[in-house]
Each structure stands twice: as C-alpha cells, then as structure tokens.
Motif scaffolding. Structure first.
Motif, mmCIF file in Angstrom:
data_model
loop_
_atom_site.group_PDB
_atom_site.id
_atom_site.type_symbol
_atom_site.label_atom_id
_atom_site.label_comp_id
_atom_site.label_asym_id
_atom_site.label_seq_id
_atom_site.Cartn_x
_atom_site.Cartn_y
_atom_site.Cartn_z
ATOM 1 N N GLU A 54 -15.202 1.950 12.876
ATOM 2 C CA GLU A 54 -14.439 1.698 14.100
ATOM 3 C C GLU A 54 -14.281 0.217 14.432
ATOM 4 O OE1 GLU A 54 -15.084 5.631 16.761
ATOM 5 O OE2 GLU A 54 -16.921 4.498 16.296
ATOM 6 N N ALA A 55 -15.315 -0.577 14.262
ATOM 7 C CA ALA A 55 -15.231 -2.003 14.603
ATOM 8 C C ALA A 55 -14.229 -2.720 13.701
ATOM 9 C CB ALA A 55 -16.606 -2.656 14.507
ATOM 10 N N VAL A 56 -14.290 -2.452 12.412
ATOM 11 C CA VAL A 56 -13.369 -3.095 11.470
ATOM 12 C C VAL A 56 -11.938 -2.640 11.732
ATOM 13 C CG1 VAL A 56 -12.724 -3.260 9.025
ATOM 14 C CG2 VAL A 56 -15.117 -3.405 9.694
ATOM 15 N N LEU A 57 -11.744 -1.345 11.935
ATOM 16 C CA LEU A 57 -10.393 -0.831 12.152
ATOM 17 C C LEU A 57 -9.818 -1.291 13.491
ATOM 18 C CD1 LEU A 57 -10.718 2.690 10.525
ATOM 19 C CD2 LEU A 57 -9.759 0.586 9.564
ATOM 20 N N ALA A 58 -10.680 -1.542 14.470
ATOM 21 C CA ALA A 58 -10.207 -2.102 15.742
ATOM 22 C C ALA A 58 -9.662 -3.509 15.515
ATOM 23 C CB ALA A 58 -11.337 -2.118 16.768
ATOM 24 N N LYS A 59 -10.361 -4.300 14.699
ATOM 25 C CA LYS A 59 -9.892 -5.660 14.385
ATOM 26 C C LYS A 59 -8.562 -5.626 13.637
ATOM 27 C CE LYS A 59 -14.453 -7.802 14.034
ATOM 28 N NZ LYS A 59 -15.419 -8.411 13.110
ATOM 29 N N LEU A 60 -8.303 -4.530 12.941
ATOM 30 C CA LEU A 60 -7.065 -4.379 12.166
ATOM 31 C C LEU A 60 -5.997 -3.614 12.949
ATOM 32 C CD1 LEU A 60 -8.688 -3.645 8.698
ATOM 33 C CD2 LEU A 60 -7.576 -5.769 9.439
ATOM 34 N N GLN A 61 -6.169 -3.566 14.266
ATOM 35 C CA GLN A 61 -5.201 -2.973 15.191
ATOM 36 C C GLN A 61 -5.029 -1.459 15.047
ATOM 37 O OE1 GLN A 61 -1.603 -5.341 14.909
ATOM 38 N NE2 GLN A 61 -2.707 -7.220 15.386
ATOM 39 N N TYR A 62 -6.121 -0.775 14.775
ATOM 40 C CA TYR A 62 -6.162 0.696 14.755
ATOM 41 C C TYR A 62 -5.102 1.333 13.841
ATOM 42 C CZ TYR A 62 -8.975 -0.384 18.842
ATOM 43 O OH TYR A 62 -9.912 -0.914 19.684
ATOM 44 N N PRO A 63 -5.157 1.037 12.560
ATOM 45 C CA PRO A 63 -4.125 1.555 11.658
ATOM 46 C C PRO A 63 -4.131 3.076 11.509
ATOM 47 C CG PRO A 63 -5.918 0.590 10.404
ATOM 48 C CD PRO A 63 -6.168 0.257 11.852
ATOM 49 N N GLY A 64 -5.223 3.727 11.821
ATOM 50 C CA GLY A 64 -5.296 5.183 11.679
ATOM 51 C C GLY A 64 -4.313 5.922 12.563
ATOM 52 N N ARG A 65 -3.706 5.226 13.492
ATOM 53 C CA ARG A 65 -2.715 5.874 14.367
ATOM 54 C C ARG A 65 -1.517 6.383 13.564
ATOM 55 N NH1 ARG A 65 -2.032 0.391 14.776
ATOM 56 N NH2 ARG A 65 0.081 -0.440 14.879
ATOM 57 N N PHE A 66 -1.353 5.869 12.336
ATOM 58 C CA PHE A 66 -0.252 6.301 11.476
ATOM 59 C C PHE A 66 -0.657 7.436 10.537
ATOM 60 C CE2 PHE A 66 0.817 1.812 12.375
ATOM 61 C CZ PHE A 66 2.008 2.042 13.046
ATOM 62 N N GLY A 67 -1.907 7.876 10.592
ATOM 63 C CA GLY A 67 -2.382 8.900 9.672
ATOM 64 C C GLY A 67 -3.003 8.256 8.444
ATOM 65 N N PHE A 68 -3.358 9.080 7.483
ATOM 66 C CA PHE A 68 -4.056 8.596 6.291
ATOM 67 C C PHE A 68 -3.395 9.141 5.035
ATOM 68 C CE2 PHE A 68 -7.069 8.704 9.759
ATOM 69 C CZ PHE A 68 -7.558 7.410 9.733
ATOM 70 N N PRO A 69 -3.344 8.356 3.969
ATOM 71 C CA PRO A 69 -3.798 6.979 3.910
ATOM 72 C C PRO A 69 -2.850 6.081 4.689
ATOM 73 C CG PRO A 69 -2.668 7.487 1.879
ATOM 74 C CD PRO A 69 -2.725 8.765 2.688
ATOM 75 N N VAL A 70 -3.370 4.956 5.097
ATOM 76 C CA VAL A 70 -2.556 3.927 5.721
ATOM 77 C C VAL A 70 -2.869 2.638 4.966
ATOM 78 C CG1 VAL A 70 -4.250 3.439 7.538
ATOM 79 C CG2 VAL A 70 -1.847 2.847 7.903
ATOM 80 N N PHE A 71 -1.844 1.818 4.775
ATOM 81 C CA PHE A 71 -1.994 0.608 3.972
ATOM 82 C C PHE A 71 -1.787 -0.623 4.841
ATOM 83 C CE2 PHE A 71 0.266 3.743 1.125
ATOM 84 C CZ PHE A 71 -0.896 4.261 0.590
ATOM 85 N N LEU A 72 -2.576 -1.654 4.573
ATOM 86 C CA LEU A 72 -2.451 -2.911 5.298
ATOM 87 C C LEU A 72 -2.331 -4.049 4.291
ATOM 88 C CD1 LEU A 72 -5.053 -1.173 6.752
ATOM 89 C CD2 LEU A 72 -4.256 -2.672 8.530
ATOM 90 N N ILE A 73 -1.560 -5.048 4.672
ATOM 91 C CA ILE A 73 -1.434 -6.252 3.866
ATOM 92 C C ILE A 73 -1.995 -7.400 4.707
ATOM 93 C CG2 ILE A 73 0.111 -7.819 2.641
ATOM 94 C CD1 ILE A 73 0.106 -4.974 1.454
ATOM 95 N N LEU A 74 -2.983 -8.100 4.140
ATOM 96 C CA LEU A 74 -3.571 -9.281 4.775
ATOM 97 C C LEU A 74 -3.279 -10.487 3.898
ATOM 98 C CD1 LEU A 74 -7.162 -7.893 5.538
ATOM 99 C CD2 LEU A 74 -5.124 -7.671 6.944
ATOM 100 N N ASP A 75 -3.149 -11.649 4.518
ATOM 101 C CA ASP A 75 -2.971 -12.847 3.710
ATOM 102 C C ASP A 75 -4.335 -13.422 3.326
ATOM 103 O OD1 ASP A 75 -3.917 -14.359 5.898
ATOM 104 O OD2 ASP A 75 -1.957 -15.209 6.361
ATOM 105 N N GLY A 76 -4.320 -14.548 2.637
ATOM 106 C CA GLY A 76 -5.560 -15.164 2.173
ATOM 107 C C GLY A 76 -6.421 -15.749 3.271
ATOM 108 N N ASN A 77 -5.923 -15.714 4.504
ATOM 109 C CA ASN A 77 -6.728 -16.143 5.655
ATOM 110 C C ASN A 77 -7.238 -14.947 6.455
ATOM 111 O OD1 ASN A 77 -6.414 -18.991 5.250
ATOM 112 N ND2 ASN A 77 -4.297 -18.757 5.945
ATOM 113 N N GLY A 78 -6.888 -13.759 6.011
ATOM 114 C CA GLY A 78 -7.324 -12.555 6.705
ATOM 115 C C GLY A 78 -6.385 -12.102 7.807
ATOM 116 N N LYS A 79 -5.243 -12.766 7.936
ATOM 117 C CA LYS A 79 -4.267 -12.391 8.963
ATOM 118 C C LYS A 79 -3.554 -11.105 8.544
ATOM 119 C CE LYS A 79 0.008 -13.861 11.167
ATOM 120 N NZ LYS A 79 1.126 -14.783 11.091
ATOM 121 N N LEU A 80 -3.484 -10.170 9.473
ATOM 122 C CA LEU A 80 -2.765 -8.924 9.221
ATOM 123 C C LEU A 80 -1.271 -9.208 9.210
ATOM 124 C CD1 LEU A 80 -2.676 -5.811 8.919
ATOM 125 C CD2 LEU A 80 -2.709 -5.678 11.416
#
Length: 166
Positions: A101-127
């Motif tokens: 939950e803590a990590v996914l909160a930092k990633l703006q709650y991606p589970g709201r789209f269902g699973f699997p859900v994919f995220l792209i971060l840059d080399g600085n960790g920006k979503l």
C-alpha cells in the motif's frame, strides 16, 4: 465389515493421490515477500545509469491476466528484447499477503485501473505514465502489436525532443 472398511480406505487413498496429481503447482511470478521499495530504488538507479526507463508491472499470482501477460512477454522474443533493451523491469505484488500500500500510494494508486497495471518511471523515479492493461488487449488476450507500440512509445529515446522533430 472389515472388507467394507478396507474398500473405503482404498477408495479414499486412491482418490486423494489422484487429486494430488491433478492439482497444478501455484504460479510464483510475483513475490509477496519482496521489498517493493528497495526493488524500485535499485531499478531506478540502474535505469538512470543505463539511460533507460523503468517498467513496473503491478499484479499478483492470483491474477490470470497478470500471468498471461508475463507468459506473452516471455514467449515473444520481440517483446522480451524491447523490454530488456529499453527498461529495467520491476514486478510489484498486490495480494492479500502483501498489498504494498505505501509504495502504490506513492505511485498514485495504479490499482484503480485493475490488474495487471503498468507504470513507466524515468531514471529519476518520476512517474511518467500509468497504463490500464485492458487497452492493450485484442480478442482474448493482450495484443503483441499493441504492447509493442506502448513500450516503444515510452522508451527514454522516444521522449527525447531531438527524436520527435517533424
């Protein structure tokens, strides 16, 4: 009575061993015990060093679509190469054992789209992007073409201004 008890015992033993042979071993793509924050941190550092982005797949071993996507990538050399050449990949578990939950909160709650859900971060960790995987489906599964286009569109090189001049 002894014969009846013996027959019942034999039947139960045979049934139990037959059932045990029919059950499949649980899929273990996601690790509920993994430290998702540490995994992300390591992938981000490596991506920055290598000029890549981070591809995050959030799901769980309980999720048939998550397993199907993993198998699609694993069995499609084009997708596997595209991911390996352009991304550091992190699988984040979401299950009753560990919802991260803590990590996914930092990633703006991606589970709201269902699973699997994919995220792209840059080399600085920006979503940079959160992708609802349903948009990458075609027919009865994920489309190699749609997944490939998605991955190509979010590489570090694709986002450089000099590569996007008309």
């Amino acid at each position: 009575m002894k014969k009846l008890a013996l027959l019942l015992f034999a039947f139960l033993t045979i049934s139990a061993s037959s059932f045990a042979q029919d059950t499949k071993e649980a899929v273990k793509i996601y690790n509920p015990a993994a430290n998702a924050q540490a995994d992300l941190k390591a992938a981000i550092a490596k991506a920055k060093k290598e000029g890549k982005h981070v591809f995050v797949q959030v799901g769980g071993n309980w999720c048939s679509w998550c397993i199907a996507f993993h198998n699609l990538v694993d069995n499609t050399p084009e997708l596997k190469k595209l991911l390996n050449d352009n991304y550091e990949t992190v699988l984040i578990n979401y299950s009753k054992e560990n919802k991260n939950e803590a990590v996914l909160a930092k990633l703006q709650y991606p589970g709201r789209f269902g699973f699997p859900v994919f995220l792209i971060l840059d080399g600085n960790g920006k979503l940079l992007h959160t992708q609802n995987s349903a948009y990458l489906e075609e027919g009865k599964g994920h489309s190699v073409k749609k997944v490939s286009e998605f991955l190509k569109g979010w590489t570090a090189a694709a986002l450089k201004p000099e590569n996007n001049k008309s």
